[in-house]
Every structure is written in C-alpha cells, then in structure tokens.
Design a protein around this motif. Structure first.
Motif, short mmCIF file in Angstrom:
data_model
loop_
_atom_site.label_atom_id
_atom_site.label_comp_id
_atom_site.label_asym_id
_atom_site.label_seq_id
_atom_site.Cartn_x
_atom_site.Cartn_y
_atom_site.Cartn_z
N GLU A 80 1.00 -1.08 0.07
CA GLU A 80 0.11 0.00 -0.08
C GLU A 80 0.73 1.40 -0.07
O GLU A 80 0.49 2.38 -0.17
N ARG A 81 2.05 1.08 0.36
CA ARG A 81 2.97 2.18 0.24
C ARG A 81 4.02 1.97 -1.02
O ARG A 81 5.34 2.94 -0.97
N THR A 82 3.66 1.42 -1.86
CA THR A 82 4.50 1.14 -3.11
C THR A 82 3.82 1.93 -4.06
O THR A 82 2.69 1.67 -4.74
N PHE A 83 4.64 2.87 -5.00
CA PHE A 83 4.04 3.53 -6.04
C PHE A 83 4.61 3.47 -7.35
O PHE A 83 5.90 3.40 -7.49
N ILE A 84 3.80 3.57 -8.58
CA ILE A 84 4.42 3.79 -9.52
C ILE A 84 4.08 5.24 -10.19
O ILE A 84 3.03 5.64 -10.32
N GLU A 90 -3.36 6.52 -15.67
CA GLU A 90 -3.87 5.44 -16.28
C GLU A 90 -2.91 4.52 -16.73
O GLU A 90 -3.09 3.23 -16.86
N ASP A 91 -1.63 5.01 -16.80
CA ASP A 91 -0.44 4.18 -16.99
C ASP A 91 0.01 3.42 -16.20
O ASP A 91 0.72 2.39 -16.40
N ALA A 92 -0.06 3.62 -14.88
CA ALA A 92 -0.07 2.91 -13.74
C ALA A 92 -0.99 1.84 -13.84
O ALA A 92 -0.86 0.65 -13.26
N GLY A 93 -1.96 2.10 -14.22
CA GLY A 93 -3.25 1.02 -14.18
C GLY A 93 -3.84 0.87 -12.66
O GLY A 93 -3.52 1.34 -11.72
N PRO A 94 -5.10 -0.08 -12.88
CA PRO A 94 -5.93 -0.17 -11.71
C PRO A 94 -5.18 -1.07 -10.49
O PRO A 94 -5.73 -1.09 -9.47
N PRO A 205 9.04 5.14 -14.10
CA PRO A 205 9.19 4.51 -15.11
C PRO A 205 10.01 5.26 -16.47
O PRO A 205 10.52 4.62 -17.23
N LYS A 206 9.35 6.35 -16.55
CA LYS A 206 10.10 7.29 -17.62
C LYS A 206 11.61 7.53 -17.64
O LYS A 206 12.15 7.45 -18.57
N GLY A 467 5.25 -2.71 -13.39
CA GLY A 467 5.45 -1.43 -13.43
C GLY A 467 4.70 -0.66 -14.23
O GLY A 467 4.84 0.65 -14.39
N TYR A 468 3.69 -1.02 -14.80
CA TYR A 468 2.87 -0.21 -15.70
C TYR A 468 1.37 -0.74 -15.82
O TYR A 468 1.19 -1.68 -15.01
N ASN A 469 0.52 -0.47 -16.49
CA ASN A 469 -0.98 -1.03 -16.78
C ASN A 469 -0.84 -2.33 -17.02
O ASN A 469 -0.43 -2.93 -17.94
N MET A 470 -1.69 -3.14 -16.07
CA MET A 470 -1.54 -4.62 -16.24
C MET A 470 -2.51 -5.09 -17.41
O MET A 470 -2.04 -5.84 -18.10
#
Length: 617
Positions: A80-84, A90-94, A205-206, A467-470
């Motif tokens: 819950e403390r891990t962020f993309i 929307e590129d991180a995804g749900p 990611p960028k 690391g991105y939208n599943m």
C-alpha cells in the motif's frame, strides 16, 4: 572501508553527479564506495555484530552465518506504500498505487533531506544478471543500511568490477534508499533502524529511477530485487520486446540425458524455491536450479526464448522449508547465510515452523523473547527469510550464469487453489496460455499483506510487480506470441499442487512427486501424443501421467475433475474481474473467456469430470 575519491572510483560523470547530489541531499557523515571484497564484507559484519543488528550463529552448526531481527512493524513488502510514478495515472493501471512523479519527487526530497545524518552512505554498484551478458542490466544503489549492503552482496554481482564494466559512458538505474532514521548528535542507535511512520517505495518508469524510504526489509530495501528486477525491468521489457517475470527457472534432464529448461510463475510463498531445487522421486530424472524467483527472457537468433536469472542469490521464505520439502535448500543454507526473523535455538542455530516435525522445547523467538511449544504465536515470523548465494546450491545448473541464457521449452503458471483447477493442464494455444496467466488466482500467504487463505487474483504472479498498466502487460504477452514463430514459442501449462478433497486434505503428495508432472510437461514439449482435450484445456490422457508407486486411485479422478458448475462460476467471476482493466483489457482475452464458456456449456457433465482418453468437446 574503501578510502577513495569520487574521481578515483569512477570516470562516469553521470554517476559522479548523482552520488554527489544524493550526498548533498542526505548529508551522511561519510561515503563508503563498496568494492565487493571479502574484507569489506567482514568489516560490515563486524560493524553489525557490534550494533546488535546481527547475531553470530554457532560456527560448528552453521558456519559463517548470522541472524537478524527486524522490528515487528517491518517484516514484509508494504504494497500500500509502493507507488508507480508514471506521467499519467492510467499508465500505472488499476492494480498499482499511482503518484504524480513531480509531486512525489518533491515529497521524497523533503524526506531524504538530512536523512543520513550520523550514518554512513554506502554506494553499491551491481549487475542484474551475468557480467557482460546482453540480457543483463546495471544498477547503483545508495543506502544507509549495512544490512542492505551485506544482502545485496549476496543477491547481486556487486563491487568495483561493475564500475569497470560501466565505464565512463555506461547507463545505470539509480536506486536511492534510506531507513529514514537520522542520528542526531547524542542519539543512541537501534539494532534495526526504520521509519514506520513514513514509508515510500517509488518507481519512475520514464526515467528508470527507484527511491525507497523508511523500511529496511526485503524487497522494500534490496532495490535490485522486486523494484528493479520486476517493476522497472517490466517497463524496459515492454519498450524493448522482452519479458521480465516473477518466475523460477529450472533445468530437467530425463534418464536418457535429454535436457529441457522451464520457467514457472507462482505467487510468493507458493513453492517456487521448492520446485526450483526439487529432488525428483522418479528414478533417473534430475532437476537443476537456474533461479528461484525472477526470469528475464529474450528471443535468440534461432527464434527461441532464452532466460537468465538476474539475481545471484536466494531470498527464500524459511517456514515450511525442511529436509522433506526441500533438502537441497537445506544444504544451500548450511553456511554463509543471513537469516532474518527466524527463531534461535539454545545451541545457537536457527529454527522455524515446519523445519522439524517436533519443535525444540525452548527457543528465542523472532522478537527476541523466550518461546516454548506452549507459547502463543509462532517462533519464527511467517515471512522470515534466508539470504544465501546461489553458488552454495548443490543442484545449481552449470549454465546458470551463461551470458546467452538457457532456452525455455515450457512456461508454467500455478497458485494455491483448494478446488476447481486440476493438477496439470496444457493450454490450447499461446493466447489460451496468456489467458491462464491473466486469470491466475491464489489463496493468500504471509508474504502478502491481507487475510491468509483468502483467494485473490494475481495475474502472472505479477500483481504487485508490474511497473505499468496490467492491461497493457497482458497485451505485451499477446504481442510476443504474434511477433514470433509460434512453433518455437514455449508451451504453456497450468498446475495446482494444492487441490483438496472433500475431507479437506491435499489430494497430491507434492514436493519431489511434482517431478511426475514435470515429466509429463517434458514429454508434451517433445511432441508426445499424451493430451486429452477438455473444455478447460489439455489434460493428461489416461495412464500418461506417471503415478507408479503412488496409491492415488481414489484421488485421481478428483485431481483432474473439471466440474462444469465450478468452472462456469469461475467464468462469471472472471468476467467481472477483467472489467477492472477496461478500456485496456485485450479483446482477444475476452474472446478466450467466451470460448471457454461456450466449450463448458456444450460439454456433457459426465465427460467434463473425466481425464479419459477422449475429446470432451
């Protein structure tokens, strides 16, 4: 401690500038450039023994091994403390927690400001994968934790040889970490410093950057592991056309000497290490370990998929590991190992639940308290770990450090399922295999935060690690199949060692007996006509799964039963689940789900629950 200057250590101007920036921000008392030597490792161990971070184990029972105890609030990944921190949410995804990259960097700058005061800033250059391999990547981690340095020395190839490989112009992934506990003048340190009030594990990611603050444990702090090897590497893999996966890699050789390599994805604490180091019960068969947790896979010039293990060590779950479940793991951790949050015996050795049938009469538990079999709670934390070098493994594969990797013949998915999913099943096609991965779910274990035993979806066993939208990740897998020769792609399988009978007991003996399933998969990859088509996938034809010596007459039908009602319920649940990924869920996977539903509805109940030598469509 390495006495050097920035310029004497490296000519890489980008690296020098980044280290100086981190030093000026974090304000450590001094900077330690890690060289990866044995002398350095011993100096770090001596430092941690003095601070109480490590306890030396009995040299006779467990040579050159140590025990660490974390605080009770710092024992597992903090999802819950891990962020993309992608540019667009929307590129991180749900399935990921997202944060705006600019806002997060501002937040992190405020947290890291002066965070290493009173401490040493360690600079760790490391390689994920064999040195110089075209499949490998270089990272540099900065940390104020000597425990992290000692662990990274085991888990990666690290030291001055990486700086030489990097050269003046080489690129690297910058990984900044702090336990978040500056030592003001006059303050007394603690054995396990951490900051449970402010914890952030952030991925950009960028720019391919990682920053972690507040935790000193496992994948939160060893940034080469899940952060780099999966979350950032998965982004690299999508951009460059390869795969970065939460998968073990094993080599299996039949009695005739023919060898194949397989990769397998299971959620954490579901038996990856046990499978990777298996001692087969079948005479003449041999399993060797390439890796137990992560696979990086690229296509070779011959069109086949090749894999490397980007790690150099094992960070394994201790509870449940025993001479019965994994004798090779027990040999691997016999020496030169760091144990974390296991129990300490009166003779100065380690113990955990499942290690022996009967627990010792007295232990010091993972929190440093007296423990007896009558005590409340376990002696070892359920997510306690061992950290040890892969070179210690008695069944390490001779090609585990091959620069070109090993050719993958089969990809296996699996999780803990008490019902529905049969012991083993082969996908009808690459797309159907991707559907296997996308629909993977498992009963939760102590390695994840949540209710133990509750079923949760864990696509490709990558739920916390993509690391991105599943939805885009699913499409990437489909694209891999579309862009390459389907005849050379690995075959895909689904397994379930954990199916239970009506009485609630496991139907399959597991452990070394899983070699029987691997044998069937091996023979499938050899083109043997041993599959029977069912609505859910290919099952073993009668008598093609070697169960010689096992008394499984009663269990056999239940192990392979395709219960129409259960599967139709699964279909309805998946329809709902897959909407989570709209509008990026691939249409071809929707079609796979609809085709499954149609096959189930047109199959007879009588045929749907057999593994007979016939097509049940």
């Amino acid at each position: 401690m390495t006495k050097t200057t920035f310029e004497n250590w490296t000519e890489n101007r980008a690296l020098i500038n980044w280290i100086r920036k981190c030093r000026d921000l974090c304000k450590p008392d001094n900077v330690w450039f890690c060289d990866g030597s044995k002398e350095e490792a011993q100096e770090l161990v001596s430092k941690m023994l003095k601070s109480g971070t490590l306890t030396k184990l009995n040299e006779t029972a467990r040579p050159k091994s140590y025990l660490a105890r974390s605080t009770p609030e710092d024992v597992a990944r903090v999802e819950e403390r891990t962020f993309i921190c992608s540019e667009k949410k929307e590129d991180a995804g749900p399935t990921n927690h997202w944060a705006d990259p600019a806002e997060m960097k501002t937040k992190l700058d405020s947290l890291f400001q002066g965070c290493m005061e009173g401490r040493t800033m360690y600079v760790i250059p490391f390689s994920m994968g064999p040195l110089g391999s075209p499949l490998s990547q270089i990272g540099v981690q900065i940390t104020d934790s000597p425990y992290v340095v000692a662990s990274m020395r085991i888990m990666t190839r690290m030291g001055k040889k990486i700086i030489q490989l990097l050269g003046p112009n080489g690129s690297f992934v910058p990984c900044l970490h702090s336990v978040g506990m500056p030592l003001k003048k006059g303050m007394k340190d603690v054995p396990w410093p951490c900051n449970t009030n402010e914890r952030y594990i952030c991925h950009f990611p960028k720019t391919k950057e990682i920053a972690s603050f507040g935790s000193g444990y496992g994948g939160n702090a060893l940034l080469g592991k899940k952060c780099f090897a999966l979350r950032i590497a998965s982004v690299m893999a999508k951009e460059e056309g390869w795969l970065a996966e939460h998968m073990l890699i094993l080599g299996i050789t039949n009695p005739e000497g023919k060898k194949k390599y397989m990769a397998a994805a299971f959620p954490s604490a579901c038996g990856k290490t046990n499978l990777a180091m298996m001692t087969p019960t079948l005479p003449g068969w041999k399993v060797e370990t390439v890796g137990d947790d992560i696979a990086w896979m690229r296509f070779g010039k011959d069109g086949r998929l090749y894999a490397i293990n980007p790690e150099a060590g094992f960070f394994g779950v201790a509870p449940g590991t025993s001479e019965k479940s994994n004798p090779n793991a027990m040999k691997t951790i016999a020496k030169n190992t760091i144990f974390t949050n296991v129990a300490l015996t009166d003779k100065g050795d380690v113990w955990w639940e499942g290690m022996t049938e009967k627990p010792p009469s007295h232990l010091i538990d993972w929190e440093g308290r007296d423990w007896t079999p009558k005590s409340e709670g376990p002696a070892a934390h359920p997510n306690s770990r061992f950290t040890t070098s892969a070179s210690e493994c008695p069944v390490i594969d001779p090609n585990w450090e091959s620069p070109q990797g090993v050719p993958i013949s089969a990809i296996i998915f699996g999780g803990r399922r008490s019902s529905t999913i049969p012991l083993v099943m082969k996908a009808l096609s690459w797309e159907h295999g991707v559907f296997f991965g996308a629909s993977l779910s498992s009963e939760m274990t102590a390695a994840q935060e949540g209710t133990i035993g509750k079923l949760r979806h864990d696509p490709f066993a990558m739920l916390p690690f993509t690391g991105y939208n599943m939805g885009d990740y699913f499409q990437h897998w489909l694209d891999i199949g579309n862009k390459h020769d389907k005849d050379k792609l690995p075959q895909i399988f689904l397994v379930n060692w954990f199916r239970k009978g009506k009485e609630g007991s496991l139907l399959w003996p597991g452990y070394g007996e899983n070699s029987r399933v691997l044998k069937w998969i091996f023979e499938c990859c050899d083109g043997a006509p041993i599959t029977a088509k069912t609505a859910a996938g290919y099952l073993p034809k009668k008598r093609t799964l070697d169960t010689s010596g096992l008394n499984l007459k009663k269990e056999a039908d239940e192990l392979f039963k395709i219960n129409k009602a259960d599967w139709l319920e699964e279909v309805e649940e998946l329809k709902q689940y897959f909407t989570l990924f709209d509008p990026r869920f691939p249409e071809s996977l929707n079609q796979e789900l609809l085709k499954l539903e149609k096959r189930l509805k047109t199959s007879s109940s009588q045929k749907a629950k057999t593994n007979a030598n016939e097509d049940i469509f």
